[in-house]
Write a protein that holds these residues in place. Structure first.
Motif, PDB file in Angstrom:
ATOM      1  N   GLU A 249       0.830  -1.204   0.000  1.00  0.00           N
ATOM      2  CA  GLU A 249       0.000   0.000   0.000  1.00  0.00           C
ATOM      3  C   GLU A 249       0.862   1.251   0.000  1.00  0.00           C
ATOM      4  O   GLU A 249       1.967   1.271   0.532  1.00  0.00           O
ATOM      5  CB  GLU A 249      -0.896   0.022   1.245  1.00  0.00           C
ATOM      6  CG  GLU A 249      -1.992  -1.003   1.249  1.00  0.00           C
ATOM      7  CD  GLU A 249      -2.890  -0.843   2.471  1.00  0.00           C
ATOM      8  OE1 GLU A 249      -2.829   0.218   3.124  1.00  0.00           O
ATOM      9  OE2 GLU A 249      -3.645  -1.784   2.773  1.00  0.00           O
TER      10      GLU A 249
ATOM     11  N   PHE B  48      -4.017  -7.244  -0.661  1.00  0.00           N
ATOM     12  CA  PHE B  48      -3.735  -6.855   0.718  1.00  0.00           C
ATOM     13  C   PHE B  48      -2.240  -6.636   0.900  1.00  0.00           C
ATOM     14  O   PHE B  48      -1.414  -7.224   0.184  1.00  0.00           O
ATOM     15  CB  PHE B  48      -4.224  -7.921   1.712  1.00  0.00           C
ATOM     16  CG  PHE B  48      -3.371  -9.156   1.746  1.00  0.00           C
ATOM     17  CD1 PHE B  48      -2.417  -9.347   2.748  1.00  0.00           C
ATOM     18  CD2 PHE B  48      -3.502 -10.144   0.777  1.00  0.00           C
ATOM     19  CE1 PHE B  48      -1.620 -10.478   2.781  1.00  0.00           C
ATOM     20  CE2 PHE B  48      -2.714 -11.295   0.802  1.00  0.00           C
ATOM     21  CZ  PHE B  48      -1.763 -11.458   1.806  1.00  0.00           C
ATOM     22  N   SER B  49      -1.894  -5.793   1.865  1.00  0.00           N
ATOM     23  CA  SER B  49      -0.507  -5.605   2.269  1.00  0.00           C
ATOM     24  C   SER B  49      -0.248  -6.467   3.495  1.00  0.00           C
ATOM     25  O   SER B  49      -1.037  -6.432   4.451  1.00  0.00           O
ATOM     26  CB  SER B  49      -0.235  -4.137   2.601  1.00  0.00           C
ATOM     27  OG  SER B  49      -0.323  -3.342   1.439  1.00  0.00           O
TER      28      SER B  49
ATOM     29  N   TRP C  52       1.644  -6.226   6.021  1.00  0.00           N
ATOM     30  CA  TRP C  52       1.825  -5.579   7.326  1.00  0.00           C
ATOM     31  C   TRP C  52       0.499  -5.183   7.976  1.00  0.00           C
ATOM     32  O   TRP C  52       0.471  -4.731   9.118  1.00  0.00           O
ATOM     33  CB  TRP C  52       2.752  -4.376   7.225  1.00  0.00           C
ATOM     34  CG  TRP C  52       2.290  -3.263   6.327  1.00  0.00           C
ATOM     35  CD1 TRP C  52       1.322  -2.340   6.585  1.00  0.00           C
ATOM     36  CD2 TRP C  52       2.804  -2.938   5.027  1.00  0.00           C
ATOM     37  NE1 TRP C  52       1.192  -1.455   5.539  1.00  0.00           N
ATOM     38  CE2 TRP C  52       2.107  -1.802   4.568  1.00  0.00           C
ATOM     39  CE3 TRP C  52       3.792  -3.487   4.216  1.00  0.00           C
ATOM     40  CZ2 TRP C  52       2.350  -1.228   3.323  1.00  0.00           C
ATOM     41  CZ3 TRP C  52       4.040  -2.901   2.980  1.00  0.00           C
ATOM     42  CH2 TRP C  52       3.325  -1.794   2.554  1.00  0.00           C
ATOM     43  N   THR C  53      -0.622  -5.362   7.247  1.00  0.00           N
ATOM     44  CA  THR C  53      -1.925  -5.075   7.843  1.00  0.00           C
ATOM     45  C   THR C  53      -2.516  -6.296   8.547  1.00  0.00           C
ATOM     46  O   THR C  53      -3.632  -6.235   9.071  1.00  0.00           O
ATOM     47  CB  THR C  53      -2.934  -4.594   6.776  1.00  0.00           C
ATOM     48  OG1 THR C  53      -3.244  -5.677   5.880  1.00  0.00           O
ATOM     49  CG2 THR C  53      -2.371  -3.415   5.996  1.00  0.00           C
ATOM     50  N   TRP C  54      -1.772  -7.383   8.573  1.00  0.00           N
ATOM     51  CA  TRP C  54      -2.283  -8.604   9.198  1.00  0.00           C
ATOM     52  C   TRP C  54      -2.446  -8.418  10.706  1.00  0.00           C
ATOM     53  O   TRP C  54      -1.533  -7.951  11.393  1.00  0.00           O
ATOM     54  CB  TRP C  54      -1.322  -9.759   8.921  1.00  0.00           C
ATOM     55  CG  TRP C  54      -1.779 -11.080   9.457  1.00  0.00           C
ATOM     56  CD1 TRP C  54      -2.965 -11.696   9.207  1.00  0.00           C
ATOM     57  CD2 TRP C  54      -1.053 -11.942  10.333  1.00  0.00           C
ATOM     58  NE1 TRP C  54      -3.025 -12.900   9.857  1.00  0.00           N
ATOM     59  CE2 TRP C  54      -1.861 -13.085  10.571  1.00  0.00           C
ATOM     60  CE3 TRP C  54       0.202 -11.879  10.940  1.00  0.00           C
ATOM     61  CZ2 TRP C  54      -1.463 -14.139  11.370  1.00  0.00           C
ATOM     62  CZ3 TRP C  54       0.606 -12.935  11.745  1.00  0.00           C
ATOM     63  CH2 TRP C  54      -0.217 -14.043  11.956  1.00  0.00           C
ATOM     64  N   ASN C  55      -3.621  -8.782  11.206  1.00  0.00           N
ATOM     65  CA  ASN C  55      -3.899  -8.762  12.633  1.00  0.00           C
ATOM     66  C   ASN C  55      -3.857 -10.211  13.123  1.00  0.00           C
ATOM     67  O   ASN C  55      -4.751 -11.000  12.824  1.00  0.00           O
ATOM     68  CB  ASN C  55      -5.279  -8.142  12.905  1.00  0.00           C
ATOM     69  CG  ASN C  55      -5.572  -7.986  14.389  1.00  0.00           C
ATOM     70  OD1 ASN C  55      -5.558  -8.964  15.141  1.00  0.00           O
ATOM     71  ND2 ASN C  55      -5.860  -6.763  14.810  1.00  0.00           N
TER      72      ASN C  55
ATOM     73  N   VAL D 178      -6.857  -9.185   7.571  1.00  0.00           N
ATOM     74  CA  VAL D 178      -6.040  -8.213   6.856  1.00  0.00           C
ATOM     75  C   VAL D 178      -6.951  -7.112   6.338  1.00  0.00           C
ATOM     76  O   VAL D 178      -8.182  -7.267   6.295  1.00  0.00           O
ATOM     77  CB  VAL D 178      -5.281  -8.858   5.664  1.00  0.00           C
ATOM     78  CG1 VAL D 178      -4.257  -9.868   6.138  1.00  0.00           C
ATOM     79  CG2 VAL D 178      -6.262  -9.485   4.671  1.00  0.00           C
ATOM     80  N   ARG D 179      -6.348  -5.988   5.939  1.00  0.00           N
ATOM     81  CA  ARG D 179      -7.111  -4.955   5.246  1.00  0.00           C
ATOM     82  C   ARG D 179      -7.133  -5.318   3.763  1.00  0.00           C
ATOM     83  O   ARG D 179      -6.097  -5.289   3.085  1.00  0.00           O
ATOM     84  CB  ARG D 179      -6.490  -3.575   5.461  1.00  0.00           C
ATOM     85  CG  ARG D 179      -7.316  -2.466   4.796  1.00  0.00           C
ATOM     86  CD  ARG D 179      -6.963  -1.081   5.308  1.00  0.00           C
ATOM     87  NE  ARG D 179      -5.577  -0.734   5.081  1.00  0.00           N
ATOM     88  CZ  ARG D 179      -4.704  -0.442   6.045  1.00  0.00           C
ATOM     89  NH1 ARG D 179      -5.079  -0.496   7.308  1.00  0.00           N
ATOM     90  NH2 ARG D 179      -3.454  -0.119   5.757  1.00  0.00           N
TER      91      ARG D 179
ATOM     92  N   SER E  54     -11.472  -0.482   0.703  1.00  0.00           N
ATOM     93  CA  SER E  54     -10.846  -1.449   1.602  1.00  0.00           C
ATOM     94  C   SER E  54     -11.766  -1.789   2.754  1.00  0.00           C
ATOM     95  O   SER E  54     -12.623  -0.980   3.147  1.00  0.00           O
ATOM     96  CB  SER E  54      -9.520  -0.904   2.136  1.00  0.00           C
ATOM     97  OG  SER E  54      -9.731   0.253   2.920  1.00  0.00           O
TER      98      SER E  54
ATOM     99  N   GLU F 161     -11.861  -4.810   6.393  1.00  0.00           N
ATOM    100  CA  GLU F 161     -11.209  -5.885   7.121  1.00  0.00           C
ATOM    101  C   GLU F 161     -11.846  -7.215   6.728  1.00  0.00           C
ATOM    102  O   GLU F 161     -13.071  -7.352   6.731  1.00  0.00           O
ATOM    103  CB  GLU F 161     -11.341  -5.668   8.628  1.00  0.00           C
ATOM    104  CG  GLU F 161     -10.559  -6.697   9.441  1.00  0.00           C
ATOM    105  CD  GLU F 161     -10.633  -6.445  10.931  1.00  0.00           C
ATOM    106  OE1 GLU F 161      -9.709  -6.834  11.660  1.00  0.00           O
ATOM    107  OE2 GLU F 161     -11.639  -5.839  11.372  1.00  0.00           O
TER     108      GLU F 161
END
Length: 386
Positions: free
Chosen positions: A22, A52-53, A55-58, A64-65, A77, A79
């Motif tokens: 992103e 998805f990127s 680093w957006t992983w929860n 992810v976003r 976008s 979740e």
């Protein structure tokens, strides 16, 4: 009716995530047009595809976003649950973003809840060593050595009649390559290349020690490969190479999607499209250059070399979904392997002929569907001989 499914609701489609990086602005990531085509075409293959990127992983929520495309509203976008299979098309803009991308992807992979559709290659130096272990491939590999300072390049130039080509082991898109050549009168040296921004440069009238010192400062601590300065030029002196795109399809088997010539500008040291080159149809260009009979022979040899190289790469580094393989042909008509790309572009395939451009886009989706819907225990065909 399956338990837990509401009456009349269609079954959920298998999910494929497309890895991107992103960024601010619009579009929100590189290769947005290609990613959009993947998202749109995914429906035809029964897939739910989003970008998805990593680093957006929860990790706690396993989400992810996710980016999707709406014809009316554009990119949006939300979740969503993280995918179990991902196709990596990320192009980090800078070192900081590259580190975020690598760290995020590593975290997801370490949980073993994510698999990548396409494998990854190490640096060019490691690839050359892996290929050189197979005697059958050596006839297509240019002599190569690691750059280890000014003395190593000086010795290489003595062996190669005063000319050398240098490329970074971790470089891409023709950036930071250089050639050094002794002028015909033997007194002065010329250094040409492309800088980190892929702009051409040329230094003339140098003494050898000044050329060596200049290149050493320019290389710095990077790992570089020294090779002969092969005469990979067409009739008008323009540099050219061939890009063969090989991909697995919906049956899990390898196939050659297309072959295109990439022709650089006169005086350039590369033919890469990112450096201002243009794509041409391979069959017609080779026929114009070498005649129809020799062109057909070269294309057959190219196919043989490509799939022999792919076999060795997979033995060394595991499975791949696609590979872009670059070859050169010198003035004597000899074929040389230049490099392999684990994340190949698509631009040249528009000139490859037939359905190459369309197949280049949809084959990864067909292969993803094969992976996601393959029954447990089904034998995977490692390679389809050609």
């Amino acid at each position: 009716m399956s338990a837990g499914r509401a009456k009349g609701r269609p079954p959920a489609r298998p999910v494929l995530g497309v890895v991107v990086c992103e960024r601010d602005g619009s579009p929100p990531f590189a290769e947005a047009f290609y990613v959009r085509s993947l998202l749109t075409a995914g429906r035809r293959f029964g897939l739910d595809v989003y970008a998805f990127s990593p680093w957006t992983w929860n990790e706690e929520r396993r989400t992810v976003r996710a980016w999707s495309w709406d014809d009316g509203a554009g990119w949006r976008s939300e979740e969503r649950s993280a995918p179990t299979l991902a196709y990596d098309r990320a192009w980090p803009d800078d070192p900081r973003q590259r580190e975020r991308y690598r760290h995020g992807l590593r975290r997801m992979l370490e949980t073993r809840s994510l698999r990548l559709l396409n494998g990854s290659l190490p640096g060019k130096a490691e690839v050359i060593r892996a290929l050189a272990r197979q005697p059958r491939l050596r006839k297509w590999l240019p002599p190569s050595a690691l750059y280890r300072g000014e003395a190593s390049l000086s010795g290489w130039l003595r062996k190669q009649d005063g000319a050398a080509f240098l490329k970074p082991s971790r470089g891409s898109q023709g950036r930071r390559v250089a050639s050094v050549v002794r002028d015909p009168d033997g007194g002065e040296w010329t250094v040409r290349g492309r800088n980190g921004a892929n702009r051409p440069f040329r230094l003339t009238g140098l003494r050898q020690r000044d050329a060596l010192r200049c290149l050493d400062r320019w290389i710095g601590m990077r790992t570089y490969i020294m090779q002969p300065l092969l005469q990979l030029t067409g009739p008008a002196g323009e540099p050219f190479d061939l890009r063969l795109l090989a991909q697995r399809g919906g049956d899990g088997q390898w196939g050659a999607t297309g072959v295109a010539v990439r022709r650089g500008r006169h005086g350039s040291v590369t033919a890469n499209l990112h450096g201002g080159g243009e794509a041409r149809n391979a069959s017609s260009y080779l026929a114009e250059t070498f005649g129809e009979t020799r062109a057909a022979e070269l294309l057959r040899e190219l196919n043989e070399a490509a799939f022999a190289i792919i076999r060795q790469l997979e033995e060394s580094y595991g499975k791949f979904a696609e590979l872009g393989l670059d070859f050169g042909i010198d003035r004597s008509g000899r074929l040389w392997f230049l490099e392999a790309n684990g994340k190949p572009g698509r631009a040249a395939m528009a000139c490859a002929g037939g359905q190459a451009a369309a197949e280049a886009a949809w084959r990864p989706l067909a292969y993803a569907r094969y992976i996601l819907l393959r029954p447990p225990g089904r034998v995977f065909h490692e390679f389809d001989p050609v």
